[in-house]
Design an enzyme around this catalytic site. Structure first.
Site, short mmCIF file in Angstrom:
data_model
loop_
_atom_site.label_atom_id
_atom_site.label_comp_id
_atom_site.label_asym_id
_atom_site.label_seq_id
_atom_site.Cartn_x
_atom_site.Cartn_y
_atom_site.Cartn_z
N CYS A 71 -0.92 -15.16 65.55
CA CYS A 71 -0.45 -16.24 64.67
C CYS A 71 0.75 -15.76 63.87
O CYS A 71 0.71 -14.70 63.24
CB CYS A 71 -1.57 -16.68 63.73
SG CYS A 71 -1.07 -17.95 62.56
N CYS A 80 -7.20 -16.26 57.91
CA CYS A 80 -7.62 -15.10 58.72
C CYS A 80 -7.19 -13.82 58.01
O CYS A 80 -6.03 -13.66 57.67
CB CYS A 80 -6.99 -15.15 60.10
SG CYS A 80 -7.53 -16.55 61.10
N CYS A 159 -3.28 -24.24 64.05
CA CYS A 159 -4.14 -23.11 63.72
C CYS A 159 -4.86 -22.64 64.97
O CYS A 159 -5.54 -23.42 65.65
CB CYS A 159 -5.14 -23.52 62.65
SG CYS A 159 -6.35 -22.24 62.25
N GLN A 282 -22.51 -26.17 60.89
CA GLN A 282 -21.82 -24.91 61.18
C GLN A 282 -20.53 -25.15 61.97
O GLN A 282 -20.50 -25.98 62.87
CB GLN A 282 -22.74 -23.98 61.97
CG GLN A 282 -23.94 -23.47 61.18
CD GLN A 282 -23.61 -22.32 60.24
OE1 GLN A 282 -22.43 -21.99 60.01
NE2 GLN A 282 -24.63 -21.71 59.68
N TYR A 311 -33.41 -24.35 52.07
CA TYR A 311 -31.96 -24.58 52.11
C TYR A 311 -31.59 -25.13 53.50
O TYR A 311 -30.72 -24.61 54.19
CB TYR A 311 -31.18 -23.30 51.82
CG TYR A 311 -31.67 -22.52 50.62
CD1 TYR A 311 -31.24 -22.83 49.34
CD2 TYR A 311 -32.57 -21.45 50.78
CE1 TYR A 311 -31.69 -22.10 48.23
CE2 TYR A 311 -33.03 -20.72 49.68
CZ TYR A 311 -32.58 -21.05 48.42
OH TYR A 311 -33.02 -20.33 47.34
N GLU A 332 -33.94 -29.14 50.72
CA GLU A 332 -32.49 -29.13 50.51
C GLU A 332 -32.16 -29.89 49.23
O GLU A 332 -32.77 -30.92 48.94
CB GLU A 332 -31.78 -29.77 51.71
CG GLU A 332 -30.30 -30.03 51.54
CD GLU A 332 -29.50 -28.79 51.24
OE1 GLU A 332 -28.67 -28.85 50.31
OE2 GLU A 332 -29.71 -27.75 51.91
N CYS A 409 -25.09 -15.69 54.96
CA CYS A 409 -23.64 -15.65 55.16
C CYS A 409 -22.99 -14.62 54.26
O CYS A 409 -21.76 -14.48 54.27
CB CYS A 409 -23.03 -17.04 54.92
SG CYS A 409 -23.24 -17.64 53.23
#
Length: 476
Positions: A71, A80, A159, A282, A311, A332, A409
């Site tokens: 890129c 990134c 992108c 996701q 969650y 949730e 995450c």
């Protein structure tokens, strides 16, 4: 040293954020766009008491872990962080990042971390793009990505980690704005209409959603924009999201369809999901299946288990588990997500799932108080970046499920929470990083934990106490 001073250094380590670490004498510097093994000419940009920041000026010797970033704006864009690393080096970096956090924060000695599961093709994997709009110095409309740690837009319509149609859609929106004199939003003044364009694609279905985030409840010439977007294969729906608040929040609370159903559909494995503009889904569908399949494997379901999914979002993991469990409860905090979850359960004909709306730290203790005798076999947790609330961990350990599957995450908060679970009698069995976000420092991790028997836990605690006593005796 002083600001703007030049120095040459060898990069010997990397931070969790992907910055190379080099030294000028004994003084450490964090240097973006470098790799372990580089020898670099750097310029000092900021000095702190015990460390500094520097900018890469020139590579004197290149690392074997380095590659040419494909890129053109990779160094300035905030999207990134590690395109300059070979993909294998990225996977090794993420495996080590998880291991170091487990050791440093979790207190685990030499934890066994499986190799990070990567992709065959680590580009064009994102099914979602959020593109900010603004103006350049000449007042021309631009769209792209924010420079790192700023809200300065770097023009970019193609992108390389997002599906190709997104760039075509951004160009069509810009043309529509020019033709109908629609101005982009200006953060400083609070004026202008178009703030962002949110684009989603169902990779299996091919359906595409375009959602304009606007500083108002109406847009001019919507039919004209729809006609342009119909030239994009798969274009399914156009939505308008209203956000009139000052600040950095992208989506407002109100979304209305201007064309089409206002949702798209896509699959994870064999489970079909209906996805709205506000849905959490996701962004890497290929690796999501890897992630959820790993979570399902670690849950060890045989068909007779009762499971809690904390969650749960729009029920992605819940519905994955429901096909193998006797019953699943999902929790949730976002009401719209729960509505999506219920609709997705019905869409797939799954009747063995119940969803609760509210904070996990409130819903779970209340449920446990009302059902003290009901056995929960497995608890799956996929919390936000901040990790689990202490009340959640307290209740989970009181419920004493035989197995816990923790999906994270953020391996730092993961390590913190795993330390607590271990102290409460759970053994960490498997740690599997999954590369959901190639070219970035982000990594998802799935962990399997099992409940130690009271006897084993007592022995473990006794050993720890003996070691403490021995240490104390030696110090005397």
């Amino acid at each position: 040293m002083e600001k703007n001073e030049l120095f040459i250094t060898e990069i010997t380590d990397m931070t969790a954020e992907g910055e190379g670490i080099g030294k000028a004498g004994a003084f450490p510097f964090f240097i973006k766009d470098t790799c372990i093994g580089d020898t670099a000419l750097c310029r000092v940009t900021k000095l702190k008491k015990n460390y500094g920041y520097a900018r890469l000026e020139e590579l004197k010797e290149t690392s074997p872990y380095r590659t040419e970033a494909p890129c053109r704006i990779s160094r300035s864009c905030g999207g990134c962080q590690i395109q300059q690393m070979t993909y294998q080096a990225q996977l090794d970096f993420k495996t080590e990042k998880v291991r170091q956090n487990l050791m440093r924060i979790g207190g685990f000695e030499a934890p066994e971390v499986l190799k990070c599961l990567g992709m065959e093709e680590p580009f064009r994997y994102r099914n979602k793009a959020q593109i900010p709009f603004g103006t350049d110095k000449e007042g021309k409309i631009i769209a792209g990505f924010y420079a790192r740690r700023t809200h300065s837009i770097i023009p970019q319509e193609n992108c390389l980690i997002t599906f190709p149609e997104a760039g075509d859609i951004v160009r069509l929106v810009k043309e529509w704005m020019k033709d109908h004199k629609v101005r982009p939003y200006d953060e400083a003044s609070g004026r202008g209409l178009i703030r962002h364009v949110l684009i989603r694609k169902g990779f299996r279905t091919g359906e595409i959603m375009v959602c304009l985030i606007a500083n108002g409840e109406k847009i001019p010439a919507a039919d004209s924009l729809v006609d342009s977007l119909k030239t994009i294969d798969g274009f399914t729906t156009l939505c308008l999201n209203t956000n009139t608040k000052r600040g950095n929040t992208i989506l407002g609370s109100k979304t209305v369809p201007l064309y089409g159903p206002g949702v798209i559909k896509d699959y994870i494995g064999d489970v079909l999901f209906e996805i709205s503009a506000n849905s959490f889904f996701q962004v890497n569908p290929e690796q999501t299946q890897v992630l959820y399949q790993t979570a399902l494997e670690y849950a060890g379901l045989c068909g007779n288990e009762t499971v809690f999914d904390l969650y749960c979002g729009i029920g992605t993991i819940s519905l994955f588990l429901a096909g193998k469990a006797k019953h699943v409860y999902g929790v949730e905090i976002v009401p719209q997500a729960i509505e999506d979850a219920k609709r997705n359960a019905a869409l797939n004909g799954l009747c063995n799932v119940d969803f609760y709306t509210g904070k996990a730290e409130e819903i779970l203790p209340a449920w446990y108080k009302e059902h003290p005798e009901e056995k929960i076999d497995v608890i799956v947790m996929d919390p936000p970046r901040k990790g689990c609330d202490p009340e959640v961990l307290k209740t989970v350990t009181a419920m004493a499920p035989g197995r816990i599957v923790y999906v994270s995450c953020d391996s730092a908060t993961l390590a913190r929470d795993l330390k607590i679970l271990r102290e409460e009698g759970y053994q960490l069995e498997k740690v599997q990083p999954v590369d959901m976000f190639p070219m970035t420092v982000g990594v998802e991790t799935v962990c399997a934990l099992s409940k130690l028997s009271e006897a084993k836990h007592h022995i473990s605690v006794q050993v720890d106490m003996d070691e403490l006593d021995l240490t104390a005796a030696e110090s005397k």
